[in-house]
Design a protein around this motif. Sequence first.
Motif, PDB file in Angstrom:
ATOM      1  N   PRO A  71       0.824  -1.202   0.000  1.00 30.96           N
ATOM      2  CA  PRO A  71       0.000   0.000   0.000  1.00 30.96           C
ATOM      3  C   PRO A  71       0.862   1.257   0.000  1.00 30.96           C
ATOM      4  N   ALA A  72       0.294   2.332  -0.514  1.00 32.89           N
ATOM      5  CA  ALA A  72       0.995   3.616  -0.571  1.00 32.89           C
ATOM      6  C   ALA A  72       0.601   4.464   0.630  1.00 32.89           C
ATOM      7  N   THR A  73       1.339   5.557   0.836  1.00 29.28           N
ATOM      8  CA  THR A  73       0.948   6.554   1.823  1.00 29.28           C
ATOM      9  C   THR A  73       1.009   7.922   1.151  1.00 29.28           C
ATOM     10  N   ILE A  74       0.981   8.987   1.940  1.00 26.05           N
ATOM     11  CA  ILE A  74       1.042  10.335   1.378  1.00 26.05           C
ATOM     12  C   ILE A  74       2.260  11.061   1.940  1.00 26.05           C
ATOM     13  N   ALA A  75       2.718  12.051   1.202  1.00 27.65           N
ATOM     14  CA  ALA A  75       3.958  12.732   1.578  1.00 27.65           C
ATOM     15  C   ALA A  75       3.758  13.736   2.709  1.00 27.65           C
ATOM     16  N   ARG A  76       2.591  14.379   2.752  1.00 28.08           N
ATOM     17  CA  ARG A  76       2.360  15.439   3.745  1.00 28.08           C
ATOM     18  C   ARG A  76       0.853  15.627   3.932  1.00 28.08           C
ATOM     19  N   VAL A 135       3.125   8.442  -1.922  1.00 30.25           N
ATOM     20  CA  VAL A 135       4.436   7.843  -1.679  1.00 30.25           C
ATOM     21  C   VAL A 135       4.274   6.335  -1.848  1.00 30.25           C
ATOM     22  N   ARG A 136       4.851   5.801  -2.922  1.00 35.00           N
ATOM     23  CA  ARG A 136       4.772   4.365  -3.187  1.00 35.00           C
ATOM     24  C   ARG A 136       5.832   3.641  -2.374  1.00 35.00           C
ATOM     25  N   ARG A 137       5.529   2.399  -2.007  1.00 35.05           N
ATOM     26  CA  ARG A 137       6.481   1.577  -1.254  1.00 35.05           C
ATOM     27  C   ARG A 137       6.797   0.323  -2.045  1.00 35.05           C
ATOM     28  N   ARG A 138       8.114   0.062  -2.170  1.00 35.06           N
ATOM     29  CA  ARG A 138       8.551  -1.098  -2.950  1.00 35.06           C
ATOM     30  C   ARG A 138       9.707  -1.797  -2.246  1.00 35.06           C
TER      31      ARG A 138
END
Length: 223
Positions: free
Chosen positions: A5-10, A130-133
Amino acid sequence: MAEYPATIARRVDHEIEIKRSRFLAHLVPVSSVDDADAAIAGIRKEFWDARHNCVAMVTGVSGDQARSSDDGEPSGTAGVPMLEVLRRRGMTDVVAVVTRYFGGVKLGAGGLVRAYGNAVSEALDRAQLVRRRALTHAVIEAPHADAGRIENLLREWASARDAVLADPEYGHAARLGVWAPPDQLAPLAADVAAWSSGALGVEIGETAIVDVAEPLAGRAAGA
């Protein structure tokens, strides 16, 4: 490549108005449940005079922890639809709080579900994701005289292969790092050998989950 899953930068704040009710969506990136609780408490304090501060949150690298709150709205009309948006959009380590200032017109259960869900969805459309890999750290140790040229080649290589440059380190030699997809390590070694006529190699290090921020411009928004 494993998908996370992704999150956000701010933090993102976004307001919509429906039948004179104001819905202020606040999205906050968090790193833990405690961090999420602190963010929720801060927003409730900031908007203490609102009738409702409804909450949805997802945390954990795999998004395995979640909860929601209707904060006085009819059961299932606020927190759950907000949480469903976060799940559908593949988000984690994010808190969504939607603050409602009542406008005097009742929206009904269906109207509330749409309002709270749309507020979160539109806020996400405005967020930098913000992608996570899972990427592997690889290092090229190069003489200082060659470091600039190798670093430029490595930057071009990374941009074409979904890899991320690491911060260089300088000691007796330059250590130029990159976080690369595991299936690109063999091609990297071959390219480094070609760049240096066989003089340089690649040191393979750890594999870790790496955050990669998407550019804001040109990002397609999903619903």
